[in-house]
Design a protein around this motif. Structure first.
Motif, PDB file in Angstrom:
ATOM      1  N   VAL A 152       0.854  -1.190   0.000  1.00  0.00           N
ATOM      2  CA  VAL A 152       0.000   0.000   0.000  1.00  0.00           C
ATOM      3  C   VAL A 152       0.887   1.236   0.000  1.00  0.00           C
ATOM      4  O   VAL A 152       1.744   1.400   0.874  1.00  0.00           O
ATOM      5  CB  VAL A 152      -0.934   0.021   1.227  1.00  0.00           C
ATOM      6  CG1 VAL A 152      -1.800   1.276   1.215  1.00  0.00           C
ATOM      7  CG2 VAL A 152      -1.807  -1.228   1.254  1.00  0.00           C
ATOM      8  N   VAL A 153       0.676   2.108  -0.996  1.00  0.00           N
ATOM      9  CA  VAL A 153       1.463   3.335  -1.103  1.00  0.00           C
ATOM     10  C   VAL A 153       0.519   4.518  -1.266  1.00  0.00           C
ATOM     11  O   VAL A 153      -0.607   4.375  -1.746  1.00  0.00           O
ATOM     12  CB  VAL A 153       2.463   3.283  -2.287  1.00  0.00           C
ATOM     13  CG1 VAL A 153       3.452   2.154  -2.105  1.00  0.00           C
ATOM     14  CG2 VAL A 153       1.726   3.144  -3.612  1.00  0.00           C
ATOM     15  N   ARG A 154       1.002   5.668  -0.848  1.00  0.00           N
ATOM     16  CA  ARG A 154       0.198   6.890  -0.962  1.00  0.00           C
ATOM     17  C   ARG A 154       0.586   7.622  -2.244  1.00  0.00           C
ATOM     18  O   ARG A 154       1.773   7.838  -2.520  1.00  0.00           O
ATOM     19  CB  ARG A 154       0.412   7.787   0.245  1.00  0.00           C
ATOM     20  CG  ARG A 154      -0.284   9.144   0.147  1.00  0.00           C
ATOM     21  CD  ARG A 154      -0.184   9.889   1.454  1.00  0.00           C
ATOM     22  NE  ARG A 154      -1.233   9.491   2.377  1.00  0.00           N
ATOM     23  CZ  ARG A 154      -1.128   9.568   3.697  1.00  0.00           C
ATOM     24  NH1 ARG A 154      -0.003   9.975   4.255  1.00  0.00           N
ATOM     25  NH2 ARG A 154      -2.141   9.220   4.466  1.00  0.00           N
ATOM     26  N   ALA A 155      -0.410   8.011  -3.001  1.00  0.00           N
ATOM     27  CA  ALA A 155      -0.161   8.736  -4.252  1.00  0.00           C
ATOM     28  C   ALA A 155       0.208  10.185  -3.961  1.00  0.00           C
ATOM     29  O   ALA A 155      -0.135  10.745  -2.918  1.00  0.00           O
ATOM     30  CB  ALA A 155      -1.401   8.689  -5.137  1.00  0.00           C
ATOM     31  N   GLN A 156       0.909  10.783  -4.904  1.00  0.00           N
ATOM     32  CA  GLN A 156       1.164  12.214  -4.829  1.00  0.00           C
ATOM     33  C   GLN A 156      -0.110  12.961  -5.196  1.00  0.00           C
ATOM     34  O   GLN A 156      -0.919  12.497  -6.003  1.00  0.00           O
ATOM     35  CB  GLN A 156       2.290  12.601  -5.794  1.00  0.00           C
ATOM     36  CG  GLN A 156       3.644  12.018  -5.428  1.00  0.00           C
ATOM     37  CD  GLN A 156       4.718  12.431  -6.413  1.00  0.00           C
ATOM     38  OE1 GLN A 156       4.432  12.874  -7.519  1.00  0.00           O
ATOM     39  NE2 GLN A 156       5.960  12.285  -6.013  1.00  0.00           N
ATOM     40  N   GLU A 157      -0.292  14.111  -4.592  1.00  0.00           N
ATOM     41  CA  GLU A 157      -1.497  14.911  -4.825  1.00  0.00           C
ATOM     42  C   GLU A 157      -1.272  15.882  -5.982  1.00  0.00           C
ATOM     43  O   GLU A 157      -0.205  16.480  -6.115  1.00  0.00           O
ATOM     44  CB  GLU A 157      -1.846  15.687  -3.553  1.00  0.00           C
ATOM     45  CG  GLU A 157      -3.040  16.584  -3.684  1.00  0.00           C
ATOM     46  CD  GLU A 157      -3.249  17.429  -2.443  1.00  0.00           C
ATOM     47  OE1 GLU A 157      -4.127  18.304  -2.462  1.00  0.00           O
ATOM     48  OE2 GLU A 157      -2.510  17.218  -1.453  1.00  0.00           O
ATOM     49  N   TRP A 158      -2.299  16.022  -6.840  1.00  0.00           N
ATOM     50  CA  TRP A 158      -2.215  16.991  -7.939  1.00  0.00           C
ATOM     51  C   TRP A 158      -3.015  18.235  -7.559  1.00  0.00           C
ATOM     52  O   TRP A 158      -4.136  18.151  -7.056  1.00  0.00           O
ATOM     53  CB  TRP A 158      -2.783  16.394  -9.221  1.00  0.00           C
ATOM     54  CG  TRP A 158      -2.582  17.268 -10.421  1.00  0.00           C
ATOM     55  CD1 TRP A 158      -1.464  17.349 -11.196  1.00  0.00           C
ATOM     56  CD2 TRP A 158      -3.509  18.209 -10.974  1.00  0.00           C
ATOM     57  NE1 TRP A 158      -1.640  18.267 -12.203  1.00  0.00           N
ATOM     58  CE2 TRP A 158      -2.884  18.819 -12.089  1.00  0.00           C
ATOM     59  CE3 TRP A 158      -4.800  18.600 -10.634  1.00  0.00           C
ATOM     60  CZ2 TRP A 158      -3.512  19.773 -12.873  1.00  0.00           C
ATOM     61  CZ3 TRP A 158      -5.431  19.574 -11.406  1.00  0.00           C
ATOM     62  CH2 TRP A 158      -4.789  20.148 -12.506  1.00  0.00           C
ATOM     63  N   THR A 159      -2.415  19.401  -7.774  1.00  0.00           N
ATOM     64  CA  THR A 159      -3.111  20.656  -7.514  1.00  0.00           C
ATOM     65  C   THR A 159      -3.096  21.522  -8.761  1.00  0.00           C
ATOM     66  O   THR A 159      -2.266  21.346  -9.658  1.00  0.00           O
ATOM     67  CB  THR A 159      -2.450  21.435  -6.364  1.00  0.00           C
ATOM     68  OG1 THR A 159      -1.092  21.746  -6.723  1.00  0.00           O
ATOM     69  CG2 THR A 159      -2.455  20.630  -5.074  1.00  0.00           C
ATOM     70  N   ASN A 160      -4.009  22.460  -8.818  1.00  0.00           N
ATOM     71  CA  ASN A 160      -4.093  23.408  -9.915  1.00  0.00           C
ATOM     72  C   ASN A 160      -3.773  24.789  -9.364  1.00  0.00           C
ATOM     73  O   ASN A 160      -4.606  25.420  -8.720  1.00  0.00           O
ATOM     74  CB  ASN A 160      -5.499  23.374 -10.533  1.00  0.00           C
ATOM     75  CG  ASN A 160      -5.636  24.297 -11.723  1.00  0.00           C
ATOM     76  OD1 ASN A 160      -4.736  24.389 -12.552  1.00  0.00           O
ATOM     77  ND2 ASN A 160      -6.755  24.997 -11.810  1.00  0.00           N
ATOM     78  N   ASP A 161      -2.530  25.235  -9.572  1.00  0.00           N
ATOM     79  CA  ASP A 161      -2.060  26.515  -9.015  1.00  0.00           C
ATOM     80  C   ASP A 161      -2.275  26.562  -7.501  1.00  0.00           C
ATOM     81  O   ASP A 161      -2.734  27.567  -6.944  1.00  0.00           O
ATOM     82  CB  ASP A 161      -2.773  27.690  -9.682  1.00  0.00           C
ATOM     83  CG  ASP A 161      -2.382  27.851 -11.140  1.00  0.00           C
ATOM     84  OD1 ASP A 161      -1.255  27.446 -11.489  1.00  0.00           O
ATOM     85  OD2 ASP A 161      -3.197  28.359 -11.922  1.00  0.00           O
ATOM     86  N   GLY A 162      -1.927  25.447  -6.841  1.00  0.00           N
ATOM     87  CA  GLY A 162      -2.049  25.381  -5.395  1.00  0.00           C
ATOM     88  C   GLY A 162      -3.423  24.997  -4.887  1.00  0.00           C
ATOM     89  O   GLY A 162      -3.595  24.751  -3.694  1.00  0.00           O
ATOM     90  N   GLN A 163      -4.421  24.956  -5.757  1.00  0.00           N
ATOM     91  CA  GLN A 163      -5.783  24.599  -5.376  1.00  0.00           C
ATOM     92  C   GLN A 163      -5.975  23.099  -5.498  1.00  0.00           C
ATOM     93  O   GLN A 163      -5.701  22.506  -6.542  1.00  0.00           O
ATOM     94  CB  GLN A 163      -6.785  25.306  -6.311  1.00  0.00           C
ATOM     95  CG  GLN A 163      -8.199  24.745  -6.293  1.00  0.00           C
ATOM     96  CD  GLN A 163      -9.014  25.260  -5.133  1.00  0.00           C
ATOM     97  OE1 GLN A 163      -9.154  26.462  -4.950  1.00  0.00           O
ATOM     98  NE2 GLN A 163      -9.562  24.355  -4.341  1.00  0.00           N
ATOM     99  N   LYS A 164      -6.424  22.453  -4.408  1.00  0.00           N
ATOM    100  CA  LYS A 164      -6.726  21.031  -4.488  1.00  0.00           C
ATOM    101  C   LYS A 164      -7.854  20.801  -5.489  1.00  0.00           C
ATOM    102  O   LYS A 164      -8.831  21.560  -5.521  1.00  0.00           O
ATOM    103  CB  LYS A 164      -7.141  20.495  -3.117  1.00  0.00           C
ATOM    104  CG  LYS A 164      -6.006  20.371  -2.119  1.00  0.00           C
ATOM    105  CD  LYS A 164      -6.474  19.720  -0.834  1.00  0.00           C
ATOM    106  CE  LYS A 164      -5.329  19.556   0.150  1.00  0.00           C
ATOM    107  NZ  LYS A 164      -5.780  18.911   1.418  1.00  0.00           N
ATOM    108  N   VAL A 165      -7.712  19.781  -6.291  1.00  0.00           N
ATOM    109  CA  VAL A 165      -8.729  19.465  -7.284  1.00  0.00           C
ATOM    110  C   VAL A 165      -9.470  18.220  -6.836  1.00  0.00           C
ATOM    111  O   VAL A 165      -8.872  17.175  -6.594  1.00  0.00           O
ATOM    112  CB  VAL A 165      -8.097  19.233  -8.672  1.00  0.00           C
ATOM    113  CG1 VAL A 165      -9.151  18.745  -9.657  1.00  0.00           C
ATOM    114  CG2 VAL A 165      -7.461  20.517  -9.177  1.00  0.00           C
TER     115      VAL A 165
END
Length: 314
Positions: A152-165
């Motif tokens: 089990v691994v944690r994914a990296q988070e994607w943001t849009n100009d610092g805004q969580k999507v």
């Protein structure tokens, strides 16, 4: 892409190869979802898998807070087919599934049924029945995985100009009529499905014939009331036609129930009963009440010119 509906009453393992998987509802299959899917990196003898559900879990668990969805199951599977994922497992979210603890779910569904060897979890993903006083943490999933031979691994988070999507963020944009920010987060133009039904024919009298759309069957979220520039695809056609769509209660005509009316440019055929796809490009203006039908017709002509300008600039 291979899509399978999972029968949990069967003892059969559905996949011979080990699966590198992620799990979630994936409503809208937005840019954050696709970033997560891109992190599924299989070995040569493994395949990639998305595990999702036939309906939003809140529809069963807390129907009073169940949100309108961004994509029906069929549309979601279509959007997933555009990614690199090899397999999609669709679970029926029922009381039996909801009653499984996280560890039991990982053992009986992920390991025994789907042959998952590695689970990549989104940054805020949680699954399994919650018990009073305890909510599963990421570290719990890792510990269960060690017992069950699932990494089990944690994914990296994607943001849009610092805004969580997230799907929730996109819903808020749509509820404000902010189509451009919603589309930016989605990575494509927000699209709804509907059936053409009989309307009031007021638009035709003013030179703006409209197709009235019933979207209830698909349960999708409609953007805020207003006038929108849209592209429309008709049944059995691959051509996207330009048009403008009004969502609202028709206040100039004393309406009280919300309707969805589309004026498709350079088109005047009988399409009652047909299914349409509607892509939202931009909100032109808010819905408003006019003092006369003539004033409304004049504003509709102004709206059409603005959409035509957009069309010509494409």
């Amino acid at each position: 892409m291979k899509s399978v509906e999972v029968d949990l009453t069967s003892q059969e393992c559905l996949f011979e190869k080990k699966q590198v998987a992620t799990i979630g509802f994936f409503d809208g299959v937005h840019r954050g979802h696709r970033y997560l899917i891109d992190q599924l990196q299989p070995a040569d003898d493994e395949e990639t898998m998305v595990i999702t559900f036939d309906r939003h879990p809140l529809q069963l668990l807390h129907p009073e807070t169940y949100p309108k969805v961004l994509s029906s199951l069929d549309v979601k599977l279509l959007l997933l087919s555009y990614t690199k994922v090899e397999n999609v497992a669709v679970l029926q979210f029922d009381k039996d599934l909801a009653a499984l603890s996280a560890r039991d779910f990982m053992e009986h569904v992920l390991r025994d049924k789907l042959n998952v060897s590695k689970l990549v979890l989104g940054y805020d993903n949680r699954f399994g029945k919650r018990t009073e006083g305890h909510e599963e943490r990421f570290e719990d999933y890792v510990a269960y995985g060690r017992e069950l031979d699932i990494e089990v691994v944690r994914a990296q988070e994607w943001t849009n100009d610092g805004q969580k999507v997230s799907s929730s963020v996109i819903r808020r944009y749509l509820q404000r009529g902010d189509i451009e920010h919603a589309n930016e987060c989605l990575g494509y133009n927000y699209t709804i499905v509907g059936t053409v039904v009989e309307g009031y024919h007021e638009g035709r009298k003013m030179g703006f014939p409209t197709a009235n759309l019933d979207t209830t069957q698909w349960g999708q979220l409609l953007p805020a009331p207003g006038v929108y520039a849209v592209n429309v695809r008709l049944k059995n056609s691959m051509t996207w036609r330009w048009g403008m769509m009004n969502i609202g209660i028709r206040p100039t005509f004393g309406g009280h129930e919300q309707t969805q009316e589309i004026n498709i440019f350079d088109f005047d055929e009988n399409i009652y009963g047909d299914i349409l796809l509607v892509k939202f490009l931009k909100r032109i203006r808010e819905e408003q009440r006019f003092d006369s039908h003539e004033a409304l017709a004049a504003q509709l002509e102004t709206d059409r010119k603005e959409v035509e300008k957009m069309k010509n600039e494409k």
